[in-house]
Design a protein around this motif. Structure first.
Motif, PDB file in Angstrom:
ATOM      1  N   VAL A 118       0.846  -1.199   0.000  1.00 25.08           N
ATOM      2  CA  VAL A 118       0.000   0.000   0.000  1.00 25.08           C
ATOM      3  C   VAL A 118       0.883   1.251   0.000  1.00 25.08           C
ATOM      4  O   VAL A 118       1.492   1.590   1.029  1.00 25.08           O
ATOM      5  CB  VAL A 118      -0.936   0.012   1.219  1.00 25.08           C
ATOM      6  CG1 VAL A 118      -1.848   1.242   1.175  1.00 25.08           C
ATOM      7  CG2 VAL A 118      -1.763  -1.277   1.276  1.00 25.08           C
ATOM      8  N   ASP A 170       0.225   4.408   0.110  1.00 20.82           N
ATOM      9  CA  ASP A 170      -0.183   5.509   0.981  1.00 20.82           C
ATOM     10  C   ASP A 170       0.330   5.369   2.409  1.00 20.82           C
ATOM     11  O   ASP A 170       0.327   6.331   3.171  1.00 20.82           O
ATOM     12  CB  ASP A 170      -1.709   5.630   0.996  1.00 20.82           C
ATOM     13  CG  ASP A 170      -2.279   6.150  -0.316  1.00 20.82           C
ATOM     14  OD1 ASP A 170      -1.475   6.648  -1.133  1.00 20.82           O
ATOM     15  OD2 ASP A 170      -3.496   6.036  -0.525  1.00 20.82           O
ATOM     16  N   ARG A 171       0.776   4.183   2.790  1.00 19.14           N
ATOM     17  CA  ARG A 171       1.295   3.978   4.137  1.00 19.14           C
ATOM     18  C   ARG A 171       2.756   4.416   4.276  1.00 19.14           C
ATOM     19  O   ARG A 171       3.259   4.558   5.400  1.00 19.14           O
ATOM     20  CB  ARG A 171       1.188   2.498   4.523  1.00 19.14           C
ATOM     21  CG  ARG A 171      -0.235   1.999   4.669  1.00 19.14           C
ATOM     22  CD  ARG A 171      -0.256   0.502   4.947  1.00 19.14           C
ATOM     23  NE  ARG A 171      -1.586   0.040   5.328  1.00 19.14           N
ATOM     24  CZ  ARG A 171      -1.897  -1.234   5.572  1.00 19.14           C
ATOM     25  NH1 ARG A 171      -0.958  -2.165   5.470  1.00 19.14           N
ATOM     26  NH2 ARG A 171      -3.117  -1.574   5.929  1.00 19.14           N
ATOM     27  N   SER A 202      -6.320   7.702  11.236  1.00 17.12           N
ATOM     28  CA  SER A 202      -6.923   7.946   9.924  1.00 17.12           C
ATOM     29  C   SER A 202      -8.439   8.073   9.969  1.00 17.12           C
ATOM     30  O   SER A 202      -9.033   8.706   9.095  1.00 17.12           O
ATOM     31  CB  SER A 202      -6.550   6.801   8.964  1.00 17.12           C
ATOM     32  OG  SER A 202      -7.031   5.551   9.446  1.00 17.12           O
ATOM     33  N   HIS A 203      -9.096   7.471  10.964  1.00 18.72           N
ATOM     34  CA  HIS A 203     -10.557   7.472  11.041  1.00 18.72           C
ATOM     35  C   HIS A 203     -10.998   7.658  12.491  1.00 18.72           C
ATOM     36  O   HIS A 203     -10.429   7.045  13.391  1.00 18.72           O
ATOM     37  CB  HIS A 203     -11.138   6.148  10.535  1.00 18.72           C
ATOM     38  CG  HIS A 203     -10.922   5.901   9.069  1.00 18.72           C
ATOM     39  ND1 HIS A 203      -9.690   5.557   8.553  1.00 18.72           N
ATOM     40  CD2 HIS A 203     -11.789   5.941   8.028  1.00 18.72           C
ATOM     41  CE1 HIS A 203      -9.807   5.393   7.245  1.00 18.72           C
ATOM     42  NE2 HIS A 203     -11.067   5.624   6.900  1.00 18.72           N
ATOM     43  N   SER A 229     -12.066  -1.892   3.710  1.00 18.05           N
ATOM     44  CA  SER A 229     -11.162  -0.855   3.187  1.00 18.05           C
ATOM     45  C   SER A 229      -9.901  -0.789   4.039  1.00 18.05           C
ATOM     46  O   SER A 229      -9.401   0.290   4.356  1.00 18.05           O
ATOM     47  CB  SER A 229     -11.874   0.507   3.191  1.00 18.05           C
ATOM     48  OG  SER A 229     -13.081   0.454   2.480  1.00 18.05           O
ATOM     49  N   THR A 269      -6.926   1.528   3.370  1.00 17.90           N
ATOM     50  CA  THR A 269      -7.090   2.982   3.507  1.00 17.90           C
ATOM     51  C   THR A 269      -7.065   3.422   4.963  1.00 17.90           C
ATOM     52  O   THR A 269      -7.162   4.611   5.247  1.00 17.90           O
ATOM     53  CB  THR A 269      -8.413   3.446   2.881  1.00 17.90           C
ATOM     54  OG1 THR A 269      -9.507   2.951   3.664  1.00 17.90           O
ATOM     55  CG2 THR A 269      -8.546   2.949   1.451  1.00 17.90           C
ATOM     56  N   THR A 270      -6.942   2.460   5.882  1.00 15.15           N
ATOM     57  CA  THR A 270      -7.010   2.805   7.295  1.00 15.15           C
ATOM     58  C   THR A 270      -5.647   2.707   7.960  1.00 15.15           C
ATOM     59  O   THR A 270      -4.748   2.017   7.484  1.00 15.15           O
ATOM     60  CB  THR A 270      -7.971   1.870   8.063  1.00 15.15           C
ATOM     61  OG1 THR A 270      -7.382   0.562   8.182  1.00 15.15           O
ATOM     62  CG2 THR A 270      -9.305   1.760   7.356  1.00 15.15           C
TER      63      THR A 270
END
Length: 342
Positions: free
Chosen positions: A186, A188-189, A310-311, A328, A331-332
């Motif tokens: 991933v 984005d990490r 992130s959330h 997801s 994305t987390t």
């Protein structure tokens, strides 16, 4: 004798907790928080951090029959173990804590918790709840760093850049490791991994990353491998990426250990395999001493936590929170429940 703000404690109309009632079934329920007894405190939660690896395995029952997971997960099951909040009442004999103190404590996702005073950890002034809530994952991954036996100038490969991997990167940096390579699929990490101390990041499946790992290590394989994934299929690839006489640390607790397959690397290159787990405490390094160290490093800015959450979900939206964690996952990072409205 109990000392509490306004001499009152929460009732079942105000105390809430998250519960798994069955496989892939989650709800929020009322409960009686109670009043603190001797040596106890009542804490009002501010935030609780989802342990996405552990809680996804439990939520989906991703474990084999007869494993320790199978023996542990019974319904109703109350998930969560990393919370921060403010003390609302103290019980008889408690002199080290007072109403209004900000603390980290081990409890499930709930608005209020009765906790032994000795199991509450004062959060330093200036360290926000949003950072302090990572204390339990930091404590778990400290055990991985400890058994890794890091030396100044050492080399490590961290497989997986999720929450456990991110904490592992930061402990490696704090230990003086010179080469910290992170592999994850991933992209984005990777910014968070770099912020935490990664010297090189590789966005590839681990079984395709050997050449990139060698390039990042100037032709050398790392002495230590940290497998943070909890994915049984990663184990064999991890063994193949450790230097001769190197060490592979298993941080991710898979629910299907029978699928972790040894390779000839263990014998031909003399590898050491060691597991690290939350319960591996000693007189020197335990819940109290590790948490104190983590809070000091985080408060001083030497353990970067910025951007890891992130959330943020309200507890009443717990079904959505676990759906996001399941569907997801890429994305987390830190999924946090915010309890101040309860």
């Amino acid at each position: 004798m109990v000392f509490a703000r306004n001499m009152s404690t929460p009732d079942s109309n105000h105390s809430r907790r998250i519960v798994f009632t069955g496989k892939q079934e989650v709800m929020i329920e009322p409960f009686e928080a109670g009043t603190p007894g001797k040596g106890e405190v009542l804490v009002r939660s501010q935030l609780s951090l989802m342990s996405t690896g552990t809680e996804n395995i439990v939520f989906n029952r991703l474990f084999d029959a007869g494993t320790h997971w199978d023996n542990w997960v019974k319904y109703p099951f109350y998930p969560g173990y990393s919370s921060v909040g403010t003390i609302e009442a103290v019980g008889e004999g408690v002199s080290t804590l007072a109403v209004g103190d900000r603390v980290g404590f081990r409890a499930g996702h709930r608005s209020h918790a009765l906790v032994e005073a000795k199991s509450c950890y004062l959060i330093p002034e200036g360290l926000p709840f949003e950072a302090a809530v990572w204390f339990a994952l930091a404590k778990i991954t400290f055990h991985g760093a400890h058994v890794a036996g890091y030396q100044l100038g050492d080399s490590v490969l961290v497989i997986g850049a999720g929450p456990i991997g991110q904490m592992s990167v930061r402990w490696a940096r704090a230990s003086g490791v010179a080469s910290i390579i992170v592999v994850d699929t991933v992209p984005d990490r990777m910014g968070l991994a770099k912020a935490g101390g990664a010297t090189d990041t590789i966005t590839l499946p681990i079984d395709q990353a050997r050449e990139a790992v060698l390039k990042a290590g100037d032709g050398n394989l790392p002495r230590v491998i940290i497998d943070s994934t909890g994915n049984a299929a990663v184990f064999s690839a991890a063994l193949g990426l450790a230097a001769k006489y190197g060490k592979v640390v298993i941080m991710g607790d898979t629910g299907r250990p029978a699928q972790q397959v040894l390779t000839s690397d263990v014998i031909t290159r003399g590898l050491t395999i060691v597991g690290a787990h939350d319960g591996h405490n000693t007189d020197e390094w335990n819940e109290s001493t590790i948490t104190e160290l983590f809070f000091k490093l985080a408060a001083s800015g030497r353990f970067s936590l910025e951007g890891l959450n992130s959330h943020v979900f309200k507890p009443g939206d717990c079904a959505e929170a676990y759906a996001v964690a399941n569907k997801s996952r890429a994305t987390t990072m830190g999924i946090v429940f915010e309890w101040t409205s309860h």
